[in-house]
Design an enzyme around this catalytic site. Structure first.
Site, PDB file in Angstrom:
ATOM      1  N   HIS A 234      13.921 -15.221  12.175  1.00 52.78           N
ATOM      2  CA  HIS A 234      13.124 -14.803  13.332  1.00 52.78           C
ATOM      3  C   HIS A 234      13.852 -13.633  13.997  1.00 52.78           C
ATOM      4  CE1 HIS A 234      11.240 -19.073  13.521  1.00 52.78           C
ATOM      5  NE2 HIS A 234      10.548 -18.264  12.737  1.00 52.78           N
ATOM      6  N   GLU A 405      20.580 -24.139  16.464  1.00 56.24           N
ATOM      7  CA  GLU A 405      19.959 -23.383  17.558  1.00 56.24           C
ATOM      8  C   GLU A 405      21.007 -23.075  18.626  1.00 56.24           C
ATOM      9  OE1 GLU A 405      16.778 -22.468  17.911  1.00 56.24           O
ATOM     10  OE2 GLU A 405      15.551 -23.776  16.650  1.00 56.24           O
TER      11      GLU A 405
END
Length: 489
Positions: A234, A405
């Site tokens: 991403h 994350e």
């Protein structure tokens, strides 16, 4: 970021579309001079000049509201108007002491860390280091002027007329920056580092693969442990690149822990899975509008060539009897949660469930900004095409697949009372702690001098001196011992 995007998409109530009416924005502003309506003379100081026509830039439109206020529109991802989060632009031709309010009016997500004190980052020609704007100058609210969509407004005072000011959603990490970094690594001619071009993106950018291991110390008779790490699938999740660089920096260093890891483990790292998206300033998608982290099951060699090449390599290594592919970690950044944390998979075998929790638990001990309580294990259908889910089903039960994350904004330490905003350095530090944790996981500590684990210097992460029992606190005696043993940090 793996969180379900559909829940956070702003809907345009009038049109029923998911584009907020901004799907006409297809390009970045290019040296756009914004003058008052009806003004016809030459540009004056204070008529702001906006630009986003540069690598990783994103700003689609600017509306003049008043001399002191401007509405800014994020350009949607190329070929996919659903995603509008990342912005990155410059402003010049300012007047000294000119005060302005910028309103970013077309975010595609409602939930945001802007509600929790996050602020954009800024630098300028004379102050080239990025810093976060004071949180008190940032407001996130439903705006009646924009169909009650969420708007992020920030106040800023320009103080130097000759400076070019640069604003961004988070610290940018461009494709060119990665190429310079990898080229500098190559020039060091390290015997345990190999860089190769695994493939090319649609726009013919390099897909780099690094292999870090000490080939001389690997026993040809024994199965080799292999750790595979990917980042930036991403493109707008730039903190992932700082973490990835932290992992690489540590693994190629002369730190005793890194030397032992290189002797026993093969590390394969793809630092930028979506180089086109990064270059173009997209938030989530590739050049052709694909969220690559939903296409692991059947990536197209022509539409998703970088993903296709990485998947082929992983499948090939998984079939090699000489290699034990033990970890796949995909690094992301998260727009609504604090700290670093992990997503893992769900298994019926309770023992495998417990074994999967070992690495995040160890990382929690090594990294004061990593949260095991935020770590979760799931099997949502919407995540079936992610690297973690697909490879979790493909690899055998001795392999563990995680999404790592990290917050776009900040972390809380144990016992801390206020969030500590991340910097480029503390993102990189988390990467070093991830690499360090493999030593604990493989129980190689007894190979370290004096049978005592040597930890990364904890003072580099703000606030971790208050964390009790985390195994990384260092007092003066610790530092003195490490100094006498010649430990380098």
């Amino acid at each position: 970021m793996e969180r379900k995007m559909e829940e956070n998409t702003v809907r345009d109530v009038e049109t029923g579309s998911e584009t907020g009416g901004e799907d006409a924005l297809v390009g970045n502003v290019n040296k756009l001079m914004v003058s008052p309506p009806g003004y016809s003379g030459g540009p004056r100081k204070g008529h702001l000049l906006f630009d986003a026509c540069f690598e990783s830039g994103n700003l689609g439109r600017v509306d003049y509201i008043s001399e002191f206020e401007f509405d800014l529109f994020i350009r949607p991802d190329t070929c996919n108007p659903r995603f509008r989060v990342w912005f990155n632009f410059t402003v010049e031709n300012v007047r000294e002491t000119q005060r302005v309010i910028f309103n970013v009016v077309n975010f595609s997500k409602t939930k945001s860390l802007y509600r929790d004190g996050m602020s954009p980052v800024v630098k300028s020609t004379s102050r080239p280091k990025w810093y976060r704007l004071p949180a008190k100058n940032v407001y996130y609210y439903r705006c009646p002027d924009h169909r009650r969509n969420y708007v992020m407004s920030f106040a800023f005072c320009f103080d130097r007329e000759d400076d070019v000011y640069h604003f961004a959603y988070c610290y940018p990490y461009t494709y060119s920056r990665l190429q310079h970094y990898l080229a500098s690594l190559e020039r060091r001619n390290l015997p345990y580092l190999q860089r190769e071009q695994l493939g090319l993106s649609v726009q013919q950018r390099r897909l780099d693969l690094l292999t870090i291991t000490n080939t001389e110390h690997l026993d040809p008779e024994r199965e080799k442990k292999l750790v595979f790490l990917t980042s930036r699938v991403h493109p707008g999740e730039s903190p992932a690149s700082f973490i990835c660089q932290g992992v690489i920096d540590f693994l190629v260093s002369q730190h005793p822990v890194a030397q032992i890891l290189r002797d026993h483990v093969i590390f394969k790292i793809v630092p930028m899975l979506n180089p086109d998206g990064v270059y173009l300033g997209n938030y989530r998608c590739s050049l052709m509008g694909f969220d690559l982290n939903r296409h692991w099951q059947d990536p197209s060699p022509w539409a998703q060539p970088t993903l296709h090449a990485v998947k082929q390599l992983i499948v090939q290594m998984n079939q090699d009897p000489r290699v034990s592919l033990e970890f796949y970690i995909d690094v992301h950044a998260h727009s609504t949660m604090l700290n670093g944390f992990m997503y893992g998979n769900v298994f019926e075998d309770e023992e495998r469930v417990q074994r999967q929790a070992v690495f995040p638990r160890l990382l929690c001990q090594n990294a004061p900004d990593f949260s095991f309580s935020n770590t979760s294990f799931n099997k949502d259908m919407v995540k079936a095409g992610t690297g973690r889910r697909f490879l979790g089903g493909l690899l055998d039960d001795t392999s563990y697949c995680y999404t790592l994350e990290v917050s776009f904004y900040s972390y809380m330490t144990a016992g801390g009372t206020a969030p500590v905003p991340y910097t480029e350095e503390t993102y990189t530090k988390l990467g070093r702690n991830v690499a360090r944790t493999f030593l604990d996981y493989y129980k190689l500590n007894n190979l370290i001098k004096d049978n005592r684990p040597i930890h990364i210097q904890s003072s580099e992460v703000a606030g971790n001196g208050n964390r009790k029992g985390n195994g990384v606190g260092r007092d003066a005696a610790d530092r003195e011992r490490e100094k006498s043993q010649g430990v380098r940090h």
